[in-house]
Design an enzyme around this catalytic site. Structure first.
Site, PDB file in Angstrom:
ATOM      1  N   SER A 162     -13.504   6.108 -19.562  1.00  0.00           N
ATOM      2  CA  SER A 162     -13.204   4.678 -19.423  1.00  0.00           C
ATOM      3  C   SER A 162     -12.755   4.346 -18.009  1.00  0.00           C
ATOM      4  CB  SER A 162     -12.099   4.279 -20.409  1.00  0.00           C
ATOM      5  OG  SER A 162     -11.608   2.975 -20.152  1.00  0.00           O
ATOM      6  N   TYR A 175      -4.090   5.699 -24.704  1.00  0.00           N
ATOM      7  CA  TYR A 175      -5.553   5.633 -24.598  1.00  0.00           C
ATOM      8  C   TYR A 175      -6.013   6.093 -23.216  1.00  0.00           C
ATOM      9  CZ  TYR A 175     -10.199   3.432 -24.309  1.00  0.00           C
ATOM     10  OH  TYR A 175     -11.542   3.184 -24.122  1.00  0.00           O
TER      11      TYR A 175
END
Length: 271
Positions: A162, A175
Protein backbone atom coordinates in the site's frame (compact mmCIF):
# COMPACT_ATOMS: atom_id res chain seq x y z
CA UNK A 1 -16.48 -5.70 7.97
CA UNK A 2 -16.03 -7.47 5.62
CA UNK A 3 -18.13 -5.36 3.28
CA UNK A 4 -20.20 -6.51 0.35
CA UNK A 5 -19.75 -4.83 -3.02
CA UNK A 6 -23.34 -5.80 -3.77
CA UNK A 7 -24.46 -3.40 -1.00
CA UNK A 8 -22.59 -0.40 -2.38
CA UNK A 9 -24.68 2.27 -4.12
CA UNK A 10 -21.70 3.70 -6.00
CA UNK A 11 -20.30 0.48 -7.47
CA UNK A 12 -16.55 0.21 -8.18
CA UNK A 13 -15.39 -0.21 -11.77
CA UNK A 14 -14.10 -3.75 -12.26
CA UNK A 15 -14.46 -4.10 -16.03
CA UNK A 16 -11.29 -4.83 -18.03
CA UNK A 17 -10.54 -1.93 -20.35
CA UNK A 18 -9.14 -3.77 -23.36
CA UNK A 19 -9.47 -7.08 -25.25
CA UNK A 20 -7.46 -10.04 -24.02
CA UNK A 21 -4.23 -11.07 -25.72
CA UNK A 22 -3.66 -14.50 -24.16
CA UNK A 23 -1.01 -13.37 -21.70
CA UNK A 24 -2.20 -15.92 -19.10
CA UNK A 25 -3.31 -18.61 -21.55
CA UNK A 26 -3.09 -22.07 -19.95
CA UNK A 27 -2.03 -20.63 -16.59
CA UNK A 28 -3.64 -21.19 -13.19
CA UNK A 29 -3.89 -18.26 -10.79
CA UNK A 30 -5.02 -18.08 -7.18
CA UNK A 31 -6.39 -14.62 -6.40
CA UNK A 32 -7.10 -13.90 -2.75
CA UNK A 33 -9.71 -11.31 -1.84
CA UNK A 34 -11.20 -11.88 -5.28
CA UNK A 35 -14.82 -11.56 -4.26
CA UNK A 36 -14.82 -7.77 -4.72
CA UNK A 37 -12.79 -4.62 -5.27
CA UNK A 38 -9.25 -4.95 -6.63
CA UNK A 39 -9.44 -8.73 -6.29
CA UNK A 40 -12.54 -8.98 -8.48
CA UNK A 41 -11.08 -6.71 -11.14
CA UNK A 42 -7.87 -8.75 -11.15
CA UNK A 43 -9.64 -12.11 -11.34
CA UNK A 44 -11.80 -11.00 -14.27
CA UNK A 45 -8.80 -9.53 -16.10
CA UNK A 46 -6.84 -12.76 -15.62
CA UNK A 47 -9.84 -14.70 -16.90
CA UNK A 48 -9.98 -12.50 -19.99
CA UNK A 49 -6.28 -13.19 -20.55
CA UNK A 50 -6.88 -16.95 -20.54
CA UNK A 51 -6.19 -18.01 -16.95
CA UNK A 52 -8.02 -20.56 -14.88
CA UNK A 53 -8.86 -18.78 -11.64
CA UNK A 54 -9.24 -19.86 -8.02
CA UNK A 55 -11.20 -17.20 -6.13
CA UNK A 56 -10.27 -17.14 -2.44
CA UNK A 57 -12.42 -15.07 -0.09
CA UNK A 58 -13.66 -14.96 3.50
CA UNK A 59 -17.46 -15.18 3.61
CA UNK A 60 -19.00 -12.78 1.06
CA UNK A 61 -20.68 -15.52 -0.96
CA UNK A 62 -22.89 -13.23 -3.04
CA UNK A 63 -19.93 -11.16 -4.20
CA UNK A 64 -17.78 -14.23 -4.82
CA UNK A 65 -20.46 -15.88 -6.94
CA UNK A 66 -20.79 -12.68 -8.95
CA UNK A 67 -17.03 -12.70 -9.59
CA UNK A 68 -17.26 -16.34 -10.61
CA UNK A 69 -20.01 -15.50 -13.10
CA UNK A 70 -17.97 -12.63 -14.52
CA UNK A 71 -14.91 -14.86 -14.96
CA UNK A 72 -16.94 -17.63 -16.53
CA UNK A 73 -18.41 -15.10 -18.96
CA UNK A 74 -14.82 -14.55 -20.12
CA UNK A 75 -14.55 -18.29 -20.79
CA UNK A 76 -12.54 -19.19 -17.69
CA UNK A 77 -12.64 -22.33 -15.59
CA UNK A 78 -13.25 -21.04 -12.05
CA UNK A 79 -13.35 -22.43 -8.52
CA UNK A 80 -14.39 -20.76 -5.27
CA UNK A 81 -12.82 -21.22 -1.85
CA UNK A 82 -14.31 -19.56 1.25
CA UNK A 83 -12.46 -19.34 4.54
CA UNK A 84 -9.97 -17.53 6.73
CA UNK A 85 -6.60 -17.11 5.00
CA UNK A 86 -5.13 -16.25 8.39
CA UNK A 87 -5.53 -19.95 9.23
CA UNK A 88 -2.57 -21.98 8.00
CA UNK A 89 -4.60 -25.19 7.69
CA UNK A 90 -7.15 -23.43 5.51
CA UNK A 91 -4.39 -22.17 3.20
CA UNK A 92 -2.98 -25.67 2.89
CA UNK A 93 -6.44 -27.03 2.08
CA UNK A 94 -7.05 -24.31 -0.51
CA UNK A 95 -3.81 -25.10 -2.34
CA UNK A 96 -4.54 -28.82 -2.22
CA UNK A 97 -8.00 -28.19 -3.70
CA UNK A 98 -6.53 -26.04 -6.50
CA UNK A 99 -4.02 -28.76 -7.35
CA UNK A 100 -6.77 -31.39 -7.35
CA UNK A 101 -8.91 -29.24 -9.67
CA UNK A 102 -6.33 -27.74 -12.03
CA UNK A 103 -3.14 -29.76 -11.53
CA UNK A 104 -0.81 -26.75 -11.39
CA UNK A 105 -0.32 -23.27 -9.94
CA UNK A 106 1.40 -20.57 -11.97
CA UNK A 107 0.56 -17.37 -10.11
CA UNK A 108 -0.32 -16.50 -6.53
CA UNK A 109 -1.95 -13.07 -6.35
CA UNK A 110 -2.34 -11.95 -2.72
CA UNK A 111 -4.83 -9.07 -2.35
CA UNK A 112 -6.96 -10.02 0.68
CA UNK A 113 -6.65 -7.59 3.57
CA UNK A 114 -8.40 -5.63 6.28
CA UNK A 115 -7.96 -2.27 7.99
CA UNK A 116 -9.39 -0.50 11.03
CA UNK A 117 -9.01 3.25 11.66
CA UNK A 118 -7.92 4.44 15.10
CA UNK A 119 -7.01 8.01 16.04
CA UNK A 120 -4.81 6.99 19.00
CA UNK A 121 -2.24 4.22 19.16
CA UNK A 122 -3.68 3.28 22.56
CA UNK A 123 -7.05 2.56 20.95
CA UNK A 124 -5.68 -0.44 19.06
CA UNK A 125 -6.60 -3.54 21.05
CA UNK A 126 -4.36 -6.61 21.18
CA UNK A 127 -7.14 -8.52 19.42
CA UNK A 128 -7.30 -6.01 16.55
CA UNK A 129 -3.53 -5.90 16.21
CA UNK A 130 -3.33 -9.67 16.04
CA UNK A 131 -6.22 -9.91 13.59
CA UNK A 132 -4.86 -7.27 11.22
CA UNK A 133 -1.46 -8.93 11.06
CA UNK A 134 -3.04 -12.36 10.74
CA UNK A 135 -5.14 -11.33 7.76
CA UNK A 136 -2.66 -9.07 6.00
CA UNK A 137 0.76 -10.68 6.41
CA UNK A 138 0.47 -14.06 8.15
CA UNK A 139 -1.83 -15.17 5.35
CA UNK A 140 0.83 -14.30 2.77
CA UNK A 141 3.40 -16.44 4.58
CA UNK A 142 0.94 -19.33 4.88
CA UNK A 143 -0.06 -19.17 1.22
CA UNK A 144 3.54 -18.85 0.02
CA UNK A 145 4.51 -21.85 2.13
CA UNK A 146 1.58 -23.88 0.78
CA UNK A 147 2.18 -23.10 -2.91
CA UNK A 148 5.97 -23.29 -2.86
CA UNK A 149 6.25 -27.05 -3.57
CA UNK A 150 4.04 -26.59 -6.65
CA UNK A 151 5.71 -23.56 -8.21
CA UNK A 152 7.95 -24.23 -11.19
CA UNK A 153 10.30 -22.02 -13.14
CA UNK A 154 8.35 -19.11 -14.60
CA UNK A 155 5.84 -18.97 -11.74
CA UNK A 156 5.03 -15.64 -10.09
CA UNK A 157 3.86 -14.26 -6.77
CA UNK A 158 2.40 -10.75 -6.58
CA UNK A 159 1.56 -9.24 -3.19
CA UNK A 160 -0.60 -6.22 -2.40
CA UNK A 161 1.14 -3.66 -0.23
CA UNK A 162 0.00 0.00 0.00
CA UNK A 163 0.95 3.62 -0.41
CA UNK A 164 0.59 3.81 3.38
CA UNK A 165 3.79 1.80 3.69
CA UNK A 166 5.68 4.66 2.01
CA UNK A 167 3.93 7.81 3.26
CA UNK A 168 2.34 6.63 6.48
CA UNK A 169 -1.28 6.94 7.59
CA UNK A 170 -1.95 8.48 11.02
CA UNK A 171 -5.23 6.62 11.56
CA UNK A 172 -4.08 3.30 10.07
CA UNK A 173 -1.15 2.43 12.32
CA UNK A 174 -1.50 -1.35 12.44
CA UNK A 175 -2.56 -1.59 8.78
CA UNK A 176 0.42 0.50 7.63
CA UNK A 177 2.74 -1.66 9.73
CA UNK A 178 1.49 -4.80 7.98
CA UNK A 179 2.06 -3.16 4.60
CA UNK A 180 5.65 -2.40 5.56
CA UNK A 181 6.03 -6.04 6.49
CA UNK A 182 4.54 -7.10 3.14
CA UNK A 183 7.02 -4.99 1.19
CA UNK A 184 9.95 -6.42 3.15
CA UNK A 185 8.54 -9.93 2.72
CA UNK A 186 8.18 -9.36 -1.03
CA UNK A 187 11.77 -8.23 -1.45
CA UNK A 188 13.17 -11.01 0.73
CA UNK A 189 11.07 -13.76 -0.85
CA UNK A 190 12.16 -12.51 -4.25
CA UNK A 191 15.81 -13.00 -3.28
CA UNK A 192 14.94 -16.41 -1.86
CA UNK A 193 13.22 -17.72 -5.01
CA UNK A 194 14.81 -15.89 -7.92
CA UNK A 195 17.49 -18.53 -8.55
CA UNK A 196 14.70 -21.04 -9.12
CA UNK A 197 13.15 -18.83 -11.80
CA UNK A 198 10.23 -17.73 -9.60
CA UNK A 199 9.59 -13.98 -9.55
CA UNK A 200 8.05 -12.12 -6.60
CA UNK A 201 6.82 -8.53 -6.89
CA UNK A 202 4.20 -6.27 -5.33
CA UNK A 203 1.65 -3.55 -6.08
CA UNK A 204 1.16 -0.57 -3.74
CA UNK A 205 -2.24 1.00 -4.51
CA UNK A 206 -3.23 4.44 -3.29
CA UNK A 207 -6.83 5.19 -2.24
CA UNK A 208 -9.01 2.82 -4.27
CA UNK A 209 -12.81 2.77 -4.25
CA UNK A 210 -13.69 -0.70 -2.98
CA UNK A 211 -15.78 -2.19 -0.13
CA UNK A 212 -12.77 -2.04 2.20
CA UNK A 213 -13.18 1.68 2.86
CA UNK A 214 -16.93 2.46 3.17
CA UNK A 215 -17.58 -0.64 5.28
CA UNK A 216 -15.35 0.29 8.20
CA UNK A 217 -11.90 0.82 6.71
CA UNK A 218 -12.27 4.60 6.95
CA UNK A 219 -14.17 6.83 9.37
CA UNK A 220 -17.61 7.63 7.88
CA UNK A 221 -16.82 11.35 7.80
CA UNK A 222 -13.86 10.69 5.46
CA UNK A 223 -15.86 8.86 2.78
CA UNK A 224 -17.34 11.88 0.91
CA UNK A 225 -13.83 13.24 0.24
CA UNK A 226 -12.08 9.88 -0.06
CA UNK A 227 -9.12 10.06 -2.45
CA UNK A 228 -9.45 13.76 -3.19
CA UNK A 229 -6.10 14.51 -1.54
CA UNK A 230 -4.20 12.72 -4.33
CA UNK A 231 -2.64 14.80 -7.13
CA UNK A 232 -5.33 13.45 -9.48
CA UNK A 233 -7.97 14.61 -7.02
CA UNK A 234 -9.98 11.39 -6.93
CA UNK A 235 -9.87 7.79 -5.72
CA UNK A 236 -8.73 5.11 -8.12
CA UNK A 237 -10.93 2.33 -9.44
CA UNK A 238 -10.13 -1.39 -9.14
CA UNK A 239 -9.76 -1.73 -12.91
CA UNK A 240 -7.01 0.90 -12.77
CA UNK A 241 -5.00 -1.35 -10.43
CA UNK A 242 -5.66 -4.83 -11.86
CA UNK A 243 -3.38 -4.32 -14.91
CA UNK A 244 -0.42 -3.84 -12.56
CA UNK A 245 -1.05 -7.31 -11.11
CA UNK A 246 -1.40 -8.77 -14.61
CA UNK A 247 1.85 -7.16 -15.78
CA UNK A 248 3.80 -8.57 -12.83
CA UNK A 249 2.20 -12.01 -13.19
CA UNK A 250 2.93 -12.51 -16.89
CA UNK A 251 6.02 -12.61 -19.07
CA UNK A 252 5.76 -8.89 -19.85
CA UNK A 253 7.69 -8.33 -16.60
CA UNK A 254 10.19 -11.16 -17.09
CA UNK A 255 13.16 -9.01 -15.98
CA UNK A 256 11.50 -7.74 -12.80
CA UNK A 257 11.62 -9.26 -9.34
CA UNK A 258 11.57 -7.71 -5.88
CA UNK A 259 9.90 -4.58 -7.27
CA UNK A 260 6.80 -2.55 -6.37
CA UNK A 261 4.43 -0.77 -8.78
CA UNK A 262 2.54 2.32 -7.60
CA UNK A 263 -0.96 2.96 -9.03
CA UNK A 264 -1.70 5.73 -6.54
CA UNK A 265 -3.10 8.78 -8.32
CA UNK A 266 0.21 10.55 -8.71
CA UNK A 267 1.55 10.41 -5.14
CA UNK A 268 5.35 10.54 -5.29
CA UNK A 269 7.01 7.94 -3.07
CA UNK A 270 10.50 6.52 -2.83
CA UNK A 271 10.95 2.97 -4.00
Amino acid sequence: MPGHESDMENKPDWQPRYPGSGRMEGKVAIVTGADSGIGRATAVLFAREGAKVAIAYLCEHDDANKTRELCEAEGADVMLSAGDLGDQKHCEGLVEAVMDRFGRIDSLIQIAGEQHPDKEVGDITPEQLQRTFQTNIYSMFYMAQAVRPHLKEGATIVNCTSVTMYKGAPILLDYSATKGAITAFTRSLSENLVEDGIRVNAVAPGPIWSPLNPFGGQPPENIPDFGEDTPMGRPGQPNEVAPAFLFLACEDSSYMSGQVLHPNGGIIVNG
